[in-house]
Each structure stands twice: as C-alpha cells, then as structure tokens.
Design a protein around this motif. Structure first.
Motif, PDB file in Angstrom:
ATOM      1  N   LEU A 138       0.821  -1.210   0.000  1.00  0.00           N
ATOM      2  CA  LEU A 138       0.000   0.000   0.000  1.00  0.00           C
ATOM      3  C   LEU A 138       0.853   1.257   0.000  1.00  0.00           C
ATOM      4  O   LEU A 138       0.422   2.314  -0.471  1.00  0.00           O
ATOM      5  CB  LEU A 138      -0.922   0.010   1.232  1.00  0.00           C
ATOM      6  CG  LEU A 138      -1.924  -1.139   1.344  1.00  0.00           C
ATOM      7  CD1 LEU A 138      -2.771  -0.963   2.600  1.00  0.00           C
ATOM      8  CD2 LEU A 138      -2.811  -1.223   0.110  1.00  0.00           C
ATOM      9  N   LEU A 139       2.029   1.168   0.585  1.00  0.00           N
ATOM     10  CA  LEU A 139       2.960   2.295   0.625  1.00  0.00           C
ATOM     11  C   LEU A 139       4.335   1.760   0.279  1.00  0.00           C
ATOM     12  O   LEU A 139       4.870   0.892   0.981  1.00  0.00           O
ATOM     13  CB  LEU A 139       2.977   2.943   2.022  1.00  0.00           C
ATOM     14  CG  LEU A 139       3.976   4.078   2.226  1.00  0.00           C
ATOM     15  CD1 LEU A 139       3.615   5.285   1.352  1.00  0.00           C
ATOM     16  CD2 LEU A 139       4.039   4.488   3.695  1.00  0.00           C
ATOM     17  N   ALA A 140       4.891   2.270  -0.802  1.00  0.00           N
ATOM     18  CA  ALA A 140       6.192   1.768  -1.247  1.00  0.00           C
ATOM     19  C   ALA A 140       7.299   2.204  -0.299  1.00  0.00           C
ATOM     20  O   ALA A 140       7.220   3.257   0.346  1.00  0.00           O
ATOM     21  CB  ALA A 140       6.481   2.269  -2.656  1.00  0.00           C
ATOM     22  N   ALA A 141       8.335   1.390  -0.222  1.00  0.00           N
ATOM     23  CA  ALA A 141       9.471   1.675   0.659  1.00  0.00           C
ATOM     24  C   ALA A 141      10.328   2.792   0.075  1.00  0.00           C
ATOM     25  O   ALA A 141      10.346   3.021  -1.133  1.00  0.00           O
ATOM     26  CB  ALA A 141      10.301   0.413   0.842  1.00  0.00           C
ATOM     27  N   GLY A 142      11.026   3.486   0.961  1.00  0.00           N
ATOM     28  CA  GLY A 142      12.028   4.434   0.508  1.00  0.00           C
ATOM     29  C   GLY A 142      11.723   5.883   0.757  1.00  0.00           C
ATOM     30  O   GLY A 142      12.617   6.722   0.658  1.00  0.00           O
ATOM     31  N   VAL A 143      10.472   6.231   1.075  1.00  0.00           N
ATOM     32  CA  VAL A 143      10.123   7.631   1.271  1.00  0.00           C
ATOM     33  C   VAL A 143       9.826   7.925   2.739  1.00  0.00           C
ATOM     34  O   VAL A 143      10.349   8.877   3.309  1.00  0.00           O
ATOM     35  CB  VAL A 143       8.906   8.023   0.411  1.00  0.00           C
ATOM     36  CG1 VAL A 143       8.539   9.491   0.638  1.00  0.00           C
ATOM     37  CG2 VAL A 143       9.209   7.768  -1.064  1.00  0.00           C
ATOM     38  N   HIS A 144       8.993   7.086   3.332  1.00  0.00           N
ATOM     39  CA  HIS A 144       8.582   7.302   4.715  1.00  0.00           C
ATOM     40  C   HIS A 144       9.156   6.209   5.623  1.00  0.00           C
ATOM     41  O   HIS A 144       9.697   5.201   5.138  1.00  0.00           O
ATOM     42  CB  HIS A 144       7.053   7.312   4.816  1.00  0.00           C
ATOM     43  CG  HIS A 144       6.413   8.375   3.973  1.00  0.00           C
ATOM     44  ND1 HIS A 144       6.381   9.706   4.334  1.00  0.00           N
ATOM     45  CD2 HIS A 144       5.788   8.305   2.756  1.00  0.00           C
ATOM     46  CE1 HIS A 144       5.765  10.416   3.403  1.00  0.00           C
ATOM     47  NE2 HIS A 144       5.401   9.590   2.430  1.00  0.00           N
ATOM     48  N   THR A 145       9.008   6.411   6.912  1.00  0.00           N
ATOM     49  CA  THR A 145       9.453   5.423   7.897  1.00  0.00           C
ATOM     50  C   THR A 145       8.274   5.075   8.795  1.00  0.00           C
ATOM     51  O   THR A 145       8.232   5.493   9.960  1.00  0.00           O
ATOM     52  CB  THR A 145      10.619   5.962   8.740  1.00  0.00           C
ATOM     53  OG1 THR A 145      10.221   7.229   9.320  1.00  0.00           O
ATOM     54  CG2 THR A 145      11.857   6.163   7.897  1.00  0.00           C
ATOM     55  N   HIS A 178       8.563  -0.763   9.866  1.00  0.00           N
ATOM     56  CA  HIS A 178       9.556   0.282  10.101  1.00  0.00           C
ATOM     57  C   HIS A 178      10.906  -0.119   9.514  1.00  0.00           C
ATOM     58  O   HIS A 178      11.657   0.726   9.015  1.00  0.00           O
ATOM     59  CB  HIS A 178       9.697   0.527  11.607  1.00  0.00           C
ATOM     60  CG  HIS A 178      10.498   1.741  11.943  1.00  0.00           C
ATOM     61  ND1 HIS A 178      10.006   3.017  11.815  1.00  0.00           N
ATOM     62  CD2 HIS A 178      11.776   1.880  12.389  1.00  0.00           C
ATOM     63  CE1 HIS A 178      10.929   3.890  12.182  1.00  0.00           C
ATOM     64  NE2 HIS A 178      12.017   3.226  12.525  1.00  0.00           N
ATOM     65  N   GLY A 179      11.191  -1.407   9.576  1.00  0.00           N
ATOM     66  CA  GLY A 179      12.473  -1.867   9.048  1.00  0.00           C
ATOM     67  C   GLY A 179      12.582  -1.706   7.549  1.00  0.00           C
ATOM     68  O   GLY A 179      13.649  -1.386   7.020  1.00  0.00           O
ATOM     69  N   HIS A 180      11.491  -1.925   6.821  1.00  0.00           N
ATOM     70  CA  HIS A 180      11.485  -1.843   5.366  1.00  0.00           C
ATOM     71  C   HIS A 180      11.013  -0.487   4.873  1.00  0.00           C
ATOM     72  O   HIS A 180      11.321  -0.080   3.754  1.00  0.00           O
ATOM     73  CB  HIS A 180      10.558  -2.934   4.808  1.00  0.00           C
ATOM     74  CG  HIS A 180      10.562  -3.041   3.320  1.00  0.00           C
ATOM     75  ND1 HIS A 180       9.407  -3.193   2.579  1.00  0.00           N
ATOM     76  CD2 HIS A 180      11.572  -3.011   2.421  1.00  0.00           C
ATOM     77  CE1 HIS A 180       9.716  -3.265   1.296  1.00  0.00           C
ATOM     78  NE2 HIS A 180      11.015  -3.164   1.174  1.00  0.00           N
ATOM     79  N   GLY A 181      10.259   0.237   5.712  1.00  0.00           N
ATOM     80  CA  GLY A 181       9.741   1.536   5.300  1.00  0.00           C
ATOM     81  C   GLY A 181       8.499   1.441   4.440  1.00  0.00           C
ATOM     82  O   GLY A 181       8.224   2.347   3.643  1.00  0.00           O
ATOM     83  N   SER A 182       7.713   0.384   4.610  1.00  0.00           N
ATOM     84  CA  SER A 182       6.540   0.191   3.748  1.00  0.00           C
ATOM     85  C   SER A 182       5.309  -0.145   4.584  1.00  0.00           C
ATOM     86  O   SER A 182       5.400  -0.402   5.785  1.00  0.00           O
ATOM     87  CB  SER A 182       6.802  -0.945   2.752  1.00  0.00           C
ATOM     88  OG  SER A 182       7.015  -2.167   3.446  1.00  0.00           O
TER      89      SER A 182
END
Length: 368
Positions: free
Chosen positions: A41-48, A349-353
């Motif tokens: 639902l939320l790709a990794a890399g932008v948010h935490t 939190h570990g992946h950011g997704s």
C-alpha cells in the motif's frame, strides 16, 4: 564469582544447569511467504512508518517520524506534523491519539488540528503502545523509565532492564497502574474486563485485569521465538507483531555478562550481536548469526538479525496463523498492525513500507 560457581555447577552436574533456549518456529509460526506476497500500500524508501491505526470511517492512519499520515486511494496525505517523533498512535472515534516524544498525548482531528490530552511526565517519554478501553480511559505502555536506556530497545535488552510501566490516562490525568515490567511493547482489550499485554524482553503475552492491571491474571504464548510488539484485537483473537527475532548468539551473550560488557565497550553500535529491524550488509557481520550463503543466496533456514513476522492468537491463546517474510527478504521489521475492511494491514519500520495481507481466496488466486 557467580560465573565461576556456575561453571563449577555445570561441570559437577550438567543436567542441572539451565541456559536460555530459543524454541523453533513451528505449528502456527511455521514459515511462509505471506509478507513477501502481500500487497504494497505504501512503497518503501520515502517514509518510515512505525505505528498504524484505523479510524471509525475506515481511513488508515500511520505515524512516520514526527508526521501523522493518511493513506488514500491515490496516495498518501499528511494530516499533521508534531513537534517531535510520534511514538505510538491509537483511535478514539474519528480522532487519532498520538504519543509525542517529550510532549505527551495529543488528539488530532480530521482537519489536522492538534489538541493536548495529557502532558504528564508519566507519558511524556518512552511510550511504546496504547489503547482505548471501555469507560473512555486510555492505557499506555512505557518501555523503560531508566534514563540510560529510555527509548532504546537494544540497550534495555542488554541491561536486562525491567522499569517499564502501564499508565492509565483518565480525563487528562495519568496514574501508574503497573510497573517493574520488562519493556511492555503492546496492549489491547481482551474479553470482558481484561487486556492483553506484550512483554518484549521476556518474550511472552499476558492477560491482565482492566480494573487492576498491576499483576498478570494469566500468561499466554510464553517463551516465544520472537520479541512480541504491538497488538490489535480482531473478532477471532489478536494479531501481534514481532519486530525482532530471538537468536542463539544473543541468548548466549545475555548469560555472559563480561563478554556482553566488552562487546558494548569495544564494538560499534551497528555491529552489536543483537536483533535489528532490518538486515545489514556490513562485511564484518557476514557470519555473525551463522548465516549460510550458497551461490550468493542466504538460505531460508539461516538465523538472521532481523525478521518479518506477524501472528494471530486465537481466543484460547494459541498461535493460530502467521505471516512471514524470507530471511533474505527486505520486508522485515514489522512494528504496527491494524485491521481495515476486514484485512490485516501492517507497518514495516524496518522496510519503510505498509503491506496488506491477502485473504485466503486472493492467496489461492496468486498461486493458481
């Protein structure tokens, strides 16, 4: 002296010596690929993303650093930016309650207006989770109140810290209702007049009375092979996140205090032999956890420093099902779980997704 005596006792009678052991992931915790195959639902890399909740109209809300975000069909929108890191979130109707580090509890409405709920020092730092309970109160778990380790799970683990608390917030006033706890990391309503609490450092879940949570009424899911975290109640039990895996080398170190002290004093923090939310790629850590690579691929049975696991307890306290990511998958470090439209949504939190688990029907279509 105690280590010498322990060695002598072990030499005299090896059968009487008790060491920490890590149980295998079996029955309801058998490994699978459900997190690897989950919808993103939320790709990794932008948010935490850290904690996640769902308000009464079905909107998914998550915390990311000092921001409170809302998931929408066409993307993600910021609801509010707080003064410091948001440590945990929960909902009361259509309002979100956020624990802001150094500030306390605040309420955030749909327009992003922030109102102070409780600024008591008891909930100003170190909050790990919270839940609304019948009667309008909030129960808040604080991982540690020790100044040296407050907010730092790894230091609490190595120190054997047991200064955590459960705090009740009623009408803006906070009162400590349980203390001396080993990093309470999750809490949710459970049955009539009870709550279920995750004790991370003792890898167990406990049932406590809502009216007097100072002592556990019953222990469930004890000696888990993971460190349990936040909890959400569902009609058929509870989903529990497992941010960190237990492993043998950390358990051995916890029994060897001199070696533990030497590690803390002489090795960089990133290379401590403790579980983490995400796997690293330091050349110095390649074999720390006994990982085995064949043709460049980490084997699925390799013990790892991180994991991707979330599991469901049924009404009897038995682990009924779970969702895993491979040991070499980036989808590790699950820290939040919620239910939206009857499906499980997790914050990594570990992946950011943010991931949404497939239902059994969708999973069958994926594999067909």
């Amino acid at each position: 002296m105690s280590s010498v005596l322990d060695t002598i006792k072990e030499w005299i009678n090896p059968d009487k010596v008790r060491h920490r052991s890590v149980p295998r992931m079996e029955t309801g915790l058998r490994p699978n690929l459900r997190l690897d195959e989950a919808e993103e639902l939320l790709a990794a890399g932008v948010h935490t993303p850290d904690d996640i909740t769902v308000i009464a109209d079905g909107t998914v809300v998550l915390s990311s650093g000092c921001e409170l975000l809302r998931l929408e069909r066409d993307g993600i929108r910021m609801i509010a930016r707080c003064a410091a890191r948001i440590a945990a979130v929960t909902t009361v109707g259509n309002a979100v309650v956020a624990a802001v580090e150094g500030t306390g509890l605040v309420a955030v409405d749909a327009r992003g207006a922030v109102t102070s709920l409780c600024a008591d020092l008891a909930v100003a730092r170190g909050v790990t989770a919270m839940t609304a309970v019948p009667g309008g109160d909030l129960l808040v778990t604080v991982g540690s109140t020790t100044a040296d380790v407050r907010g730092d799970w790894a230091r609490a683990l190595l120190a054997g810290d047991a200064s955590g608390r459960i705090v009740r917030v009623r009408d803006g006033a906070a009162s400590v209702v349980a203390e001396g706890l080993a990093w309470p990391s999750g809490i949710a309503p459970s049955g009539d007049g009870q709550v279920i609490v995750a004790m991370s450092l003792t890898h167990r879940l406990e049932i406590r009375s809502l009216s007097d949570p100072s002592e556990p009424v019953q222990s469930v899911a004890t000696n888990l092979p993971v460190y349990p975290g936040r909890i959400v109640a569902v009609p058929d039990g509870h989903w529990v996140v497992a941010p960190y895996p237990r492993n043998r080398i950390t358990e051995m170190l916890l029994d060897e205090r001199p070696l533990l002290s030497e590690m803390v004093e002489t090795i960089d923090r990133e290379e401590w032999f403790v579980p983490q939310l995400r796997g690293g790629n330091l050349f110095t850590e390649a074999m720390q956890m006994g990982q085995l690579r064949v043709l460049g691929q980490v084997k699925s049975w390799a013990p790892a420093r991180s994991c991707g696991v979330v599991f469901r307890l049924d009404d009897t306290g038995r682990i009924a099902e779970s969702a895993h990511a491979r040991v070499d998958s980036p989808r590790h470090g699950v820290t939040g779980v919620a239910v939206a439209d009857g499906r499980i949504v997790t914050a990594l939190h570990g992946h950011g997704s943010v991931l949404r688990l497939h239902t059994d029907e969708i999973a069958q279509e994926v594999h067909s």
